[in-house]
Design an enzyme around this catalytic site. Structure first.
Site, mmCIF file in Angstrom:
data_model
loop_
_atom_site.group_PDB
_atom_site.id
_atom_site.type_symbol
_atom_site.label_atom_id
_atom_site.label_comp_id
_atom_site.label_asym_id
_atom_site.label_seq_id
_atom_site.Cartn_x
_atom_site.Cartn_y
_atom_site.Cartn_z
ATOM 1 N N GLY A 97 0.827 -1.189 0.000
ATOM 2 C CA GLY A 97 0.000 0.000 0.000
ATOM 3 C C GLY A 97 0.867 1.248 0.000
ATOM 4 N N LYS A 141 2.300 5.116 -1.288
ATOM 5 C CA LYS A 141 2.756 5.716 -2.536
ATOM 6 C C LYS A 141 4.261 5.574 -2.688
ATOM 7 C CE LYS A 141 -1.082 8.826 -3.385
ATOM 8 N NZ LYS A 141 -1.419 10.104 -4.066
ATOM 9 N N ILE A 142 4.887 6.542 -3.362
ATOM 10 C CA ILE A 142 6.306 6.424 -3.670
ATOM 11 C C ILE A 142 7.171 6.869 -2.493
ATOM 12 C CG2 ILE A 142 6.482 8.749 -4.679
ATOM 13 C CD1 ILE A 142 8.380 7.455 -6.794
ATOM 14 N N GLY A 198 6.729 -3.212 5.257
ATOM 15 C CA GLY A 198 6.833 -2.759 6.632
ATOM 16 C C GLY A 198 7.212 -1.306 6.779
ATOM 17 N N PHE A 199 8.370 -1.029 7.380
ATOM 18 C CA PHE A 199 8.725 0.338 7.738
ATOM 19 C C PHE A 199 10.133 0.698 7.266
ATOM 20 C CE2 PHE A 199 10.323 -2.231 11.280
ATOM 21 C CZ PHE A 199 11.598 -1.704 11.475
ATOM 22 N N CYS A 241 5.617 9.916 -0.463
ATOM 23 C CA CYS A 241 4.318 9.437 0.014
ATOM 24 C C CYS A 241 3.165 10.269 -0.535
ATOM 25 C CB CYS A 241 4.272 9.425 1.547
ATOM 26 S SG CYS A 241 5.568 8.401 2.289
#
EC number: 2.3.1.181
Length: 265
Positions: free
Chosen positions: A74, A76-77, A197-198, A215
């Protein structure tokens, strides 16, 4: 939840190419779905790479045609690269998966990690990830000699900060005293098992973010632990702290299925 397994895939000179890490995620995901391995968190550092989630718009990609890896998460960039701690928790959760709760757990672990180094961070409503809050609007410095009442980013939906000078660059958000993201989160859930993830900015060159709309957010920027605290902080120092907080949050959580509200007949 069951005990977490942490796998340190590679850092520094052993940074892991994005495609290699993505392949490993899929391998571990399949093994976790089959209960062949426990919940696993892959931790690593990437060479410089832009990745685009499913909601990325063409107008948010690099203007110069720099290659971007399109992925199935999910969001964006964003950018990954040296100085950024990346984590891919691969966990089996009860179905239907409460994705928001999973994101909140990751955010909490990263908020606690930043706090241990002396940086206060938080969430911003409607925007995932971990943030350093800026000053109130009326206390921020003027942009380009204009008051914030005339900030074009707030009134022009097509305004492109990449084409309007360094005063609008995401990497300079700290100087502008704006909200700035220090950790991005983007996940995917397949067959009840999480992926992706992060990415926590420890000490990267944040100018990499200036070539995209990070984002998809045009009125905020990016931050890093080192820049915000004004001292040398390395991934080597942050890694065990992040592991500890991830273990504490994720192992002690009691995930519940997402509640599906039924419409009365």
């Amino acid at each position: 939840m069951s005990e977490l397994r942490f796998v340190r895939m590679g850092f520094g000179a052993d940074r892991v190419e994005y495609q290699e890490a993505w392949d490993e995620q899929r391998r571990v995901h399949a093994a976790r779905f089959a209960d062949e391995v426990p919940d696993t968190v892959l931790l690593l550092e990437h060479p410089p790479v832009y990745t685009a989630g499913r909601r990325t718009e063409d107008s948010e990609r690099p203007l110069d045609g720099t290659p971007v890896v399109d992925v199935d998460r999910g969001g964006k960039i964003t950018w990954h690269g040296p100085g950024q701690l990346v984590g891919y928790p691969i966990q089996k959760l009860p179905r239907p998966v409460d994705v928001v709760a999973h994101v909140r757990r990751l955010e909490e672990a990263l908020i606690r990690t930043c706090a241990e180094f002396g940086l206060e961070t938080t969430r911003v409503e409607g925007r995932s990830g971990v943030w350093v809050l800026g000053d109130p609007l009326d206390q921020r410095p003027a942009l380009g000699g204009l008051s914030l009442d005339f900030d074009p980013r707030l009134t022009d939906e097509e305004f492109d900060p990449r084409m309007n000078g360094p005063e609008y660059a995401p990497s300079n958000a700290g100087q502008r005293r704006e909200d700035r993201k220090i950790a991005a989160i983007g996940i995917r859930v397949a067959k009840g098992v999480t992926m992706h993830g992060f990415a926590l900015n420890v000490n990267p060159d944040n100018k990499w973010f200036d070539r995209i709309i990070p984002c998809g957010i045009r009125d905020a920027g990016v931050a890093s632990l080192a820049n915000e605290l004004g001292r040398d902080i390395t991934i080597e120092k942050v890694l065990p702290v992040a592991e500890r907080h991830l273990r504490d949050i994720l192992e002690n959580a009691e995930p519940k299925p997402r509640v599906i509200e039924k419409t009365p007949a």
